[in-house]
Design a protein around this motif. Structure first.
Motif, PDB file in Angstrom:
ATOM      1  N   ALA A 169      -2.050  31.823   7.457  1.00 43.77           N
ATOM      2  CA  ALA A 169      -1.043  31.005   8.135  1.00 43.77           C
ATOM      3  C   ALA A 169       0.354  31.553   7.866  1.00 43.77           C
ATOM      4  CB  ALA A 169      -1.152  29.554   7.678  1.00 43.77           C
TER       5      ALA A 169
ATOM      6  N   PHE B  96      -2.587  32.138  12.992  1.00 45.35           N
ATOM      7  CA  PHE B  96      -3.015  30.748  12.899  1.00 45.35           C
ATOM      8  C   PHE B  96      -4.456  30.530  13.333  1.00 45.35           C
ATOM      9  CE2 PHE B  96       1.640  30.532  13.162  1.00 45.35           C
ATOM     10  CZ  PHE B  96       1.881  29.877  11.963  1.00 45.35           C
TER      11      PHE B  96
ATOM     12  N   HIS C 144       2.069  25.879  12.064  1.00 47.11           N
ATOM     13  CA  HIS C 144       2.074  26.343  13.455  1.00 47.11           C
ATOM     14  C   HIS C 144       2.783  25.345  14.371  1.00 47.11           C
ATOM     15  CE1 HIS C 144       1.077  28.936  16.640  1.00 47.11           C
ATOM     16  NE2 HIS C 144      -0.069  28.406  17.024  1.00 47.11           N
TER      17      HIS C 144
END
Length: 285
Positions: A76, A81, A107
């Motif tokens: 991440a 993502f 995100h």
């Protein structure tokens, strides 16, 4: 390992990383390796944008839940993502939801993060650290959904009144979620997770006119965790709104040196009618 956890709680992430690395060298437990990787992320991640962490990903190999959770966080932080979510989905246990929620939060997908948090909090065998994280991420998701201008941008500076187009009903719901998270963090002696909710705690209190009733608890958290910047900045703002300039100046003094911090201190001294101190501070800079 315990020394690394103590250093983490004290805000000494560089030293904590070294301690976790040493612990893993002596006893190759997955939780030691995961703790080292997460400490390295805190040291290296600047929040500005994705960056490569090739060495961390090369070390985080295997299907152990600790390893997968740390790997998901690293992915991440790299901006990968979809890979982060797919890695989180491989975790066999309730920690899967915390890993997914964190990836969705990073995100800027608050609706998805909220759904993950609710699923995780419904688990009966949820570890305490995962519960804390889910409560914090749930509060952040609800706050983001109440502020349309925040969509896609978690890093904007929040004004005390909130952003344009704020949804008052959702803000009140977010406040209850923030209170639930804060209560849990306070019960355990102000866990360092308070850093991840302090900004929206202060702003939401300002939006709802709850500055004075929030000030005491926020002051307590700031004293216990003097190294946490979001906590100090939130206290500085809230205390100034309440006219408690001595408290605001104490919080400002605990913040690291920066142009913004120095400018705010000048303004606080002026508002506190400490004009001599204000002039001396200004001249020193």
């Amino acid at each position: 390992f315990l020394r690394g956890k103590f250093l983490t709680a004290s805000g000494s992430d560089v030293e904590a990383s070294a301690a976790f690395k040493q612990a893993y060298a002596k006893n190759a437990l997955s939780k030691y390796l995961a703790a080292w990787a997460e400490a390295e992320i805190r040291v290296r991640y600047d929040g500005v944008g994705p960056a490569p962490y090739t060495d961390l990903l090369a070390a985080l190999v295997g299907e152990d839940p600790f390893i997968l959770s740390a790997r998901s966080r690293v992915l991440a932080a790299e901006g990968r993502f979809d890979d982060s979510i797919s890695t989180a989905d491989r975790i066999s246990g309730p920690e899967r939801h915390a890993a997914r929620a964190l990836a969705h939060t990073m995100h800027s997908k608050p609706a998805e993060a909220l759904a993950d948090c609710d699923r995780g909090l419904a688990e009966s065998n949820l570890p305490e650290n995962a519960r804390q994280m889910l409560l914090v991420l749930r509060a952040r998701a609800m706050f983001s959904l109440a502020q349309p201008a925040m969509s896609g941008d978690e890093d904007i500076t929040l004004p005390p009144s909130g952003t344009a187009g704020i949804d008052p009903i959702r803000v009140k719901a977010a406040w209850y979620a923030i209170e639930a998270a804060v209560d849990v963090l306070r019960e355990v002696g102000w866990s360092s997770n308070i850093e991840h909710i302090a900004d929206i705690w202060g702003v939401t209190a300002s939006i709802l006119g709850k500055q004075k009733e929030t000030l005491l608890a926020l002051s307590e958290a700031a004293r216990v965790r003097p190294h946490l910047e979001n906590v100090q900045a939130s206290l500085e703002s809230l205390a100034a709104q309440c006219g408690e300039f001595s408290v605001a100046l104490e919080a400002n003094d605990r913040l690291p040196e920066s142009h913004t911090r120095n400018l705010r201190r000048t303004l606080l001294l002026h508002e506190a009618q400490q004009h001599g101190a204000c002039l001396r501070w200004f001249d020193q800079r």
